[in-house]
Scaffold this motif. Sequence first.
Motif, PDB file in Angstrom:
ATOM      1  N   ILE A 291      -2.381 -14.030 -32.710  1.00  0.00           N
ATOM      2  CA  ILE A 291      -2.055 -12.613 -32.826  1.00  0.00           C
ATOM      3  C   ILE A 291      -3.066 -11.830 -32.000  1.00  0.00           C
ATOM      4  CG2 ILE A 291      -1.723 -10.671 -34.387  1.00  0.00           C
ATOM      5  CD1 ILE A 291       0.324 -12.858 -34.760  1.00  0.00           C
ATOM      6  N   ARG A 292      -2.567 -11.117 -31.000  1.00  0.00           N
ATOM      7  CA  ARG A 292      -3.416 -10.274 -30.160  1.00  0.00           C
ATOM      8  C   ARG A 292      -2.806  -8.876 -30.138  1.00  0.00           C
ATOM      9  NH1 ARG A 292      -4.792 -14.220 -24.930  1.00  0.00           N
ATOM     10  NH2 ARG A 292      -6.010 -15.770 -26.128  1.00  0.00           N
ATOM     11  N   ALA A 293      -3.525  -7.967 -30.787  1.00  0.00           N
ATOM     12  CA  ALA A 293      -3.018  -6.591 -30.945  1.00  0.00           C
ATOM     13  C   ALA A 293      -1.686  -6.645 -31.672  1.00  0.00           C
ATOM     14  CB  ALA A 293      -2.926  -5.894 -29.596  1.00  0.00           C
ATOM     15  N   GLU A 294      -0.616  -6.165 -31.025  1.00  0.00           N
ATOM     16  CA  GLU A 294       0.705  -6.180 -31.649  1.00  0.00           C
ATOM     17  C   GLU A 294       1.573  -7.320 -31.133  1.00  0.00           C
ATOM     18  OE1 GLU A 294       2.444  -2.394 -31.041  1.00  0.00           O
ATOM     19  OE2 GLU A 294       0.997  -1.314 -32.293  1.00  0.00           O
ATOM     20  N   LEU A 295       0.995  -8.214 -30.351  1.00  0.00           N
ATOM     21  CA  LEU A 295       1.750  -9.317 -29.757  1.00  0.00           C
ATOM     22  C   LEU A 295       1.395 -10.623 -30.458  1.00  0.00           C
ATOM     23  CD1 LEU A 295       1.416  -8.438 -25.957  1.00  0.00           C
ATOM     24  CD2 LEU A 295       3.265  -7.831 -27.535  1.00  0.00           C
ATOM     25  N   ALA A 296       2.392 -11.500 -30.544  1.00  0.00           N
ATOM     26  CA  ALA A 296       2.209 -12.832 -31.132  1.00  0.00           C
ATOM     27  C   ALA A 296       2.608 -13.871 -30.102  1.00  0.00           C
ATOM     28  CB  ALA A 296       3.054 -12.982 -32.403  1.00  0.00           C
ATOM     29  N   GLN A 311       4.639 -15.658 -25.306  1.00  0.00           N
ATOM     30  CA  GLN A 311       4.908 -14.654 -26.346  1.00  0.00           C
ATOM     31  C   GLN A 311       6.137 -15.055 -27.152  1.00  0.00           C
ATOM     32  OE1 GLN A 311       5.331 -10.681 -24.882  1.00  0.00           O
ATOM     33  NE2 GLN A 311       5.943  -9.833 -26.877  1.00  0.00           N
ATOM     34  N   ARG A 313       8.576 -14.013 -30.943  1.00  0.00           N
ATOM     35  CA  ARG A 313       8.896 -13.042 -31.992  1.00  0.00           C
ATOM     36  C   ARG A 313       9.004 -13.799 -33.303  1.00  0.00           C
ATOM     37  NH1 ARG A 313      13.650 -10.164 -33.846  1.00  0.00           N
ATOM     38  NH2 ARG A 313      14.934 -11.446 -32.452  1.00  0.00           N
TER      39      ARG A 313
END
Length: 345
Positions: A291-296, A311, A313
């Motif tokens: 998890i980096r900021a709002e990205l997975a 990336q 979802r």
Amino acid sequence: MRRRYVFGLLMLATVPWNVSLAQAVGQSLSVSTVQRLNVPVRAGFDGTVEAVRRTVIAPQVAGAVIALAVREGDAVRQGQVLLRIDSTASDQAAAASQAQVQVAQSVLNVAAKELKRQRQLHHKQYISDAALERAQAQYQASSATLEAQLAQAAGAGTQSDFHLIRAPYDGIVSGLAVALGDMAMPGRPLLELYDPAHLRVAVAVAQSAIDASLLEAQVEIELAGQPPRRLVPVGTRLLPVMDTGTHTARIHLALPFGIQAVAPGMFAKVWLPVPAVAGSGLYVPARAVVIRAELAGVYVIGPDGAPRLRQVRLGPAYGDKIEVLSGLDYGERVALDPQAAARLH
């Protein structure tokens, strides 16, 4: 020209070495394969709060309402008088019955004294056996009459008590159907009462979404007007009947004791596990996700054995695994240690 030739040989020698190194790196990482799992899916259903104990109170006698001691929303105690119905005629009947008891008691006393005298005369042989038997019959008849009058008086007293409407248990008045001066009739509802200590949520669930074994898993309830948290019911019951019109079954979920500001009729959201479609979800271990900021993302092991960040979802978690909605294909390999994969990326 000689320097360029030597540099070209070095580049040709480096290419196969890098491929072998990447394959060795991929083999040294702990990896997991993307799998399809059949896990129960949680779905939300609309429910309604109900009272386990709800009573519609109706009178057993007719009469005018002459006293009304409660209003809608009042909390009452067991045995408390809620309203009073005119009992003038009933009280008069009860008084008449008591008078008849006194008359019967007096007749019995006279019959008892007469029987005593007849026995004394019979002992001295002044009267016949028939005369003694008549005295005994008169006493027995008087005794039976007294018992009948006592029973009638008890019934009249009970009938008089029907004019006092009392609370059958501790509860809250949820409805009032009469006003002062109204005529109460047998069977006509006067008021409604419910027990706030025993509440449940009733929800209708489609037949295709019901699996009795899944109800043993955790079921959660969200109540309107309550803090944003999900409650766990203290009891779950699937009713063994189906609605023929909607083909749904009712499920009763008992609420924990002592919940404040909850009343019958309130909206509730019930989260139930429903059967999942076979092979519908792709899952990876939760520790493989970055998890980096709002990205997975996850580190995917490529054909050359090198980890590459991709990336994805994510969906809901299930145990130590998490669903991947997009970004991965079935059978791909992901690194279980993202930090180690990042150092080699």
